[in-house]
Design a protein around this motif. Structure first.
Motif, PDB file in Angstrom:
ATOM      1  N   UNK A  98       0.738  -1.127   0.011  1.00 60.95           N
ATOM      2  CA  UNK A  98      -0.080   0.146   0.068  1.00 60.95           C
ATOM      3  C   UNK A  98       0.934   1.288   0.178  1.00 60.95           C
ATOM      4  N   UNK A  99       0.353   2.439   0.560  1.00 63.26           N
ATOM      5  CA  UNK A  99       1.001   3.605   0.573  1.00 63.26           C
ATOM      6  C   UNK A  99       0.669   4.346   1.884  1.00 63.26           C
ATOM      7  N   UNK A 100       1.722   5.077   2.354  1.00 63.46           N
ATOM      8  CA  UNK A 100       1.518   5.929   3.537  1.00 63.46           C
ATOM      9  C   UNK A 100       2.137   7.316   3.288  1.00 63.46           C
ATOM     10  N   UNK A 101       1.721   8.571   3.931  1.00 64.24           N
ATOM     11  CA  UNK A 101       2.219   9.581   3.942  1.00 64.24           C
ATOM     12  C   UNK A 101       2.730   9.660   5.464  1.00 64.24           C
ATOM     13  N   UNK A 102       3.990   9.856   5.492  1.00 62.22           N
ATOM     14  CA  UNK A 102       4.736   9.944   7.027  1.00 62.22           C
ATOM     15  C   UNK A 102       5.642  11.008   7.126  1.00 62.22           C
ATOM     16  N   UNK A 103       6.135  11.490   8.264  1.00 61.46           N
ATOM     17  CA  UNK A 103       7.021  12.342   8.402  1.00 61.46           C
ATOM     18  C   UNK A 103       8.412  12.049   7.679  1.00 61.46           C
ATOM     19  N   UNK A 104       9.003  12.947   7.112  1.00 58.72           N
ATOM     20  CA  UNK A 104       8.584  14.635   7.058  1.00 58.72           C
ATOM     21  C   UNK A 104       7.772  14.934   6.011  1.00 58.72           C
ATOM     22  N   UNK A 105       7.259  13.894   5.107  1.00 57.54           N
ATOM     23  CA  UNK A 105       6.655  14.119   4.153  1.00 57.54           C
ATOM     24  C   UNK A 105       5.177  14.772   4.309  1.00 57.54           C
ATOM     25  N   UNK A 106       4.651  14.287   5.458  1.00 56.39           N
ATOM     26  CA  UNK A 106       3.260  14.633   5.999  1.00 56.39           C
ATOM     27  C   UNK A 106       3.052  16.117   6.020  1.00 56.39           C
ATOM     28  N   UNK A 107       4.037  16.829   6.135  1.00 53.57           N
ATOM     29  CA  UNK A 107       4.110  18.447   6.173  1.00 53.57           C
ATOM     30  C   UNK A 107       3.776  18.986   4.718  1.00 53.57           C
TER      31      UNK A 107
END
Ligand code: ATP
Length: 522
Positions: free
Chosen positions: A318-327
């Protein structure tokens, strides 16, 4: 050879601290104790005649017995079928029959429930068919389980990555629940990706609220694998949740979109109560941008927005948005980049052999090591969505942005087509959540004699007593949405229908209001 439970053996050798906690009974368990109890239950299952490949359906509430039975099934090479006590007799009867379960593991009241189902089925065969004749029922006794903490270790059954360990029924949000066939190898990928994405370590304290019958429980199993302390809530309640975070200095939280919503609206001072949390997981449904923004501004805690399905053990593939990208996620529903060993592509909704380019909206396809083997007992549906080259058609619609982040538009089955115009309910809700009169909103399609379908909205108002709520919402919609996306009817509700209290059931709204809404000037 791989039996997924061997992570328990590895942890038992090196960790003596508690790794699992049941707050409702104030019980703690080390990895070694879990391994012993799982061995004890495993032996009982074998004595009751359960063999490798047999399906055992678990019909319990979240509890230590649930977790231990789950792992015991895997330990002996059986196939676990996790369900919830919230399911109705029709759902349970279907799952027992569809999975061909040989045993049901439940509690005393669950056993009575099954007996009553059996009697009802005999007295009214037209309405309801259910036969427990070839199914044994096992009721684990919590007191007996407590005595198993030093039980001799049962060697793991010899299985391969490709052997089934689970039939995971989907949530039934869009229709009939389908049993995704998951293997030990699928779970290996899921655990490894979840540990990676959450960077779980032995110093973490993870508070899990997913019902054990849902695949979201994989985050808890991953925390266990990492040697973190996994605290399992029997049932989510906001105040209890906050107390547990404070008491145990929780570092990683499972939060579903409605939980993040309620945290965003908590009284002042909550910041201090949850200050130890370093990350919170969101998944299972859209986290509306407005809610995410409120939460982010108040707490600054990174939200790991994870996208996956029962068929992929959440982010096993699957996929995930996570730090630091979540910003950078302050755009419409980005769920980030693929996790390790996962591929994502967008295909034409009508012709899955056509791959679309960045920015083009189509059906999301996933490929990777956690994709299920298919649906148990549904060869046609399996053939339709599990393609021979390994791609799995998710039924979700979305696109890849300029940085190849996956953005979700909606579910294919929820799309409303009004006079040829496509309306994605999640997109409309995303905008309408910004209207101050709205506390919660769900947009759904109802059939219309001339237009095919039209959008309607069910709303929980921020102030239910205000008479001008609907006018305010429609004025807001007119200002912010293209004309064809404006709900043609607004109904007031006290709660939105949700599976197990969290996954929005748009299908139920459609069924309830279809044909019962009067439209003017359409
Ligand atoms: P059914 O297939 O029976 O209708 P279901 O698809 O709801 O049930 P699940 O496997 O629990 O069963 O849910 C997967 C779905 O949840 C995805 O297809 C997607 O629509 C939605 N989902 C999962 N994660 C996210 C996310 N982070 N953001 C938005 N939606 C998500």
């Amino acid at each position: 050879m791989l039996n997924i439970t061997t992570f328990l053996d590895a942890n038992a050798c090196r960790l003596s601290k508690p790794v699992f906690h049941c707050p409702d009974r104030d019980l703690y368990y080390t990895s070694g104790e879990i391994l012993s109890i799982v061995s004890g239950i495993g032996e009982k299952l074998i004595q009751a005649g359960v063999q490798k490949g047999d399906r055992i359906l678990i019909f319990l509430n979240n509890s230590p017995e649930y977790l231990f039975s789950y792992l015991a099934g895997w330990r002996i090479g059986a196939v676990v079928v996790p369900t919830n006590r919230i399911y109705t007799k029709f759902e349970i009867a279907y799952m027992i029959e569809n999975s061909g379960a040989k045993m049901v593991i439940t509690d005393a009241s669950g056993a009575i429930f099954l007996e009553e189902m059996q009697c009802e089925s005999k007295s009214n065969s037209n309405d309801f068919q259910f036969d427990l004749q070839n199914v044994s029922v096992y009721v684990p006794d919590p007191a007996e389980i407590e005595k198993m903490r030093k039980h001799p270790v049962l060697p793991p059954a010899c299985v391969t990555c490709d052997d089934l360990c689970q039939i995971q029924y989907t949530s039934g949000t869009t229709g009939k629940q389908k049993g995704a066939m998951l293997t030990h190898g699928n779970w290996l990928a899921a655990i490894s990706n979840e540990c990676d994405v959450m960077a779980f370590s032995e110093t973490d304290v993870y508070l899990g609220i997913y019902p054990m019958g849902h695949v979201g429980v994989s985050w808890g199993i991953s925390a266990l694998r990492a040697g973190a302390l996994y605290i399992m809530m029997e049932r989510y309640e906001l105040e209890k949740y906050l107390n547990l975070i404070e008491k145990h200095q929780v570092t990683a939280l499972s939060g579903m979109p409605p939980v993040i919503h309620s945290l965003a609206g908590c009284p002042p001072g909550t910041e201090d109560r949850i200050r130890t949390v370093r990350e919170i997981i969101s998944g299972g449904g859209p986290l509306h941008h407005e809610i995410w923004k409120k939460f982010h501004h108040r707490y600054g805690i990174p939200v790991v927005n994870a996208y996956g399905l029962s068929e992929t053990i959440v982010i096993g593939t699957g996929t995930a948005i996570r730090p630091p990208d979540y910003a950078f996620a302050d755009k419409f529903q980005s769920v980030g980049h693929p996790v390790c060993f996962s591929e994502v592509k967008i295909v034409d909704e009508l012709d899955c052999s056509k791959t679309l380019t960045q920015g083009e909206v189509g059906e999301i396809a996933l490929r990777g090591p956690a994709v299920a083997k298919g649906y148990f007992g549904y060869p046609e549906e399996t053939k339709r969505v599990f393609l021979p080259d390994g791609w799995f058609l998710t039924g979700d619609v979305g696109y890849l942005d300029k940085d190849f982040r996956l953005c979700l538009t909606d579910r294919k089955k929820d799309m409303i087509v009004m006079s040829g115009w496509k309306i994605y309910p999640t997109e409309a809700e995303e905008v309408l959540y910004r209207c101050p009169a709205v506390k919660e909103i769900a947009v759904f399609g109802v059939s219309h004699p001339h237009r095919g379908e039209v959008p309607a909205a069910a709303v929980v108002w921020a102030d239910a007593g205000k008479t001008e709520n609907t006018d305010e919402l429609l004025a807001f919609a007119k200002e912010h949405l293209a004309g064809y996306k404006i709900p043609r009817k607004v109904v007031t509700v006290s709660d939105l229908p949700r599976v197990g209290g969290w996954k929005l059931l748009r299908r139920e709204l459609r069924e309830k209001y279809n044909g019962k809404i009067e439209f003017e000037n359409l």
